[in-house]
Design a protein around this motif. Structure first.
Motif, PDB file in Angstrom:
ATOM      1  N   GLY A 104     -42.161  25.108  14.497  1.00 41.88           N
ATOM      2  CA  GLY A 104     -41.631  26.450  14.709  1.00 41.88           C
ATOM      3  C   GLY A 104     -41.099  26.705  16.091  1.00 41.88           C
TER       4      GLY A 104
ATOM      5  N   TYR B  34     -45.182  34.052  14.756  1.00 44.79           N
ATOM      6  CA  TYR B  34     -44.469  33.557  15.928  1.00 44.79           C
ATOM      7  C   TYR B  34     -43.822  34.725  16.668  1.00 44.79           C
ATOM      8  CZ  TYR B  34     -44.738  28.602  14.776  1.00 44.79           C
ATOM      9  OH  TYR B  34     -45.182  27.328  14.542  1.00 44.79           O
ATOM     10  N   TYR B  46     -38.941  30.832  22.787  1.00 45.68           N
ATOM     11  CA  TYR B  46     -40.272  30.844  22.204  1.00 45.68           C
ATOM     12  C   TYR B  46     -41.281  31.414  23.197  1.00 45.68           C
ATOM     13  CZ  TYR B  46     -44.850  28.909  20.951  1.00 45.68           C
ATOM     14  OH  TYR B  46     -46.185  28.740  20.676  1.00 45.68           O
ATOM     15  N   HIS B  49     -47.461  31.571  19.385  1.00 49.07           N
ATOM     16  CA  HIS B  49     -47.701  31.731  17.960  1.00 49.07           C
ATOM     17  C   HIS B  49     -49.191  31.598  17.673  1.00 49.07           C
ATOM     18  CE1 HIS B  49     -47.628  27.279  17.959  1.00 49.07           C
ATOM     19  NE2 HIS B  49     -48.258  27.338  16.807  1.00 49.07           N
ATOM     20  N   PHE B  91     -44.133  32.743   9.735  1.00 45.84           N
ATOM     21  CA  PHE B  91     -43.524  31.455   9.414  1.00 45.84           C
ATOM     22  C   PHE B  91     -44.575  30.518   8.854  1.00 45.84           C
ATOM     23  CE2 PHE B  91     -40.819  27.911   9.672  1.00 45.84           C
ATOM     24  CZ  PHE B  91     -41.514  26.862  10.244  1.00 45.84           C
ATOM     25  N   PRO B  93     -45.115  26.722   8.170  1.00 48.26           N
ATOM     26  CA  PRO B  93     -44.567  25.383   8.428  1.00 48.26           C
ATOM     27  C   PRO B  93     -44.549  24.478   7.202  1.00 48.26           C
ATOM     28  CG  PRO B  93     -46.126  26.005  10.128  1.00 48.26           C
ATOM     29  CD  PRO B  93     -46.217  27.046   9.064  1.00 48.26           C
ATOM     30  N   LEU B  99     -36.593  29.355  10.969  1.00 43.33           N
ATOM     31  CA  LEU B  99     -37.110  30.667  11.365  1.00 43.33           C
ATOM     32  C   LEU B  99     -36.142  31.749  10.918  1.00 43.33           C
ATOM     33  CD1 LEU B  99     -38.282  29.871  14.995  1.00 43.33           C
ATOM     34  CD2 LEU B  99     -39.727  30.228  13.003  1.00 43.33           C
TER      35      LEU B  99
END
Lengths: 117, 111
Positions: A104, B34, B46, B49, B91, B93, B99
């Motif tokens: 992510g 996130y 970023y 998260h 999210f 994974p 995303l």
């Protein structure tokens, strides 16, 4: 670490012309993403590659749009017969995918702004 | 995909803590939360998260409620450079490799 670079940063074109954007990801990153962002909205996913393989394309990516990543390094996004509605910021991002699942964490470039007159 | 609700805008005085809420009441059990931010004319960045537990890094802290239906991003000492749009993104994974951004919260830090 030079980060993700995109070229050109700004492009003004006339409706009907073709444009191409280039993205150079972080060197060891094997995944590359394209997003589009219009004013006041969050980035919208367009497509992504793992190495040279294009693994997913959004319905937003009409047949006028094509993306390539021929050698698994840089990528190009071409828009044919541009329309005024294509005016947006086109963002590229990369990530390192070594094990499942995807973490992510994407690293974005500063984007290529397209204005279609 | 879980839907998120964030306030469109918030203000914060420089040096004070900025607390940015996010509702994600339909988040599924395998979805992480996130947070990204986007400073004007730059690509998203970023931040942090988490899944269930609270998380902290050099940029921020993330508080997730026990029922996981909401979370709060905390910038402990906001600076003018923290002025940006902040995105909360559930999210999973295991389910997807991309995303999905919403419209986020525009945080304005003032002197």
């Amino acid at each position: 670490d030079t980060g993700v670079s995109q070229d050109p940063r700004h492009k003004i074109t006339k409706r009907g012309q073709n444009v191409t954007f280039r993205c150079d990801p972080i060197s060891e990153h094997n995944r590359l993403y394209w997003y589009r962002q219009t004013l006041g909205q969050g980035p919208e996913f367009l497509t992504y590659f793992q190495n040279e393989a294009q693994l997913e394309k959004s319905r937003l990516l009409s047949d006028r749009f094509s993306a390539e990543r021929p050698k698994g390094s840089f990528s190009t996004l071409e828009i044919q017969r541009t329309e005024q509605g294509d005016s947006a910021m086109y963002l590229c991002a990369s990530s390192l995918f070594v094990t499942s699942p995807f973490t992510g964490e994407l690293f974005f470039g500063e984007g290529s702004r397209l204005t279609v007159l | 995909d879980a839907k998120t609700t964030q306030p469109p805008s918030m203000d914060c005085a420089e040096g004070r803590a900025a607390n940015l809420p996010c509702n994600h009441s339909t988040i599924s059990g395998n979805e992480y939360v996130y947070w990204y931010r986007q400073i004007h004319s730059q690509g998203p960045q970023y931040i942090i998260h988490g899944l269930k537990n609270n998380e902290t890094n050099e940029m921020a802290s993330l508080i997730i409620t026990e029922d996981r239906k909401s979370s709060t991003l905390i910038l402990p000492h906001a600076t003018l450079r923290d002025t940006a749009v902040y995105y909360c993104i559930p999210f999973a994974p295991h389910n997807t490799d991309k995303l999905i951004f919403g419209t986020g919260t525009r945080l304005q830090v003032f002197p």
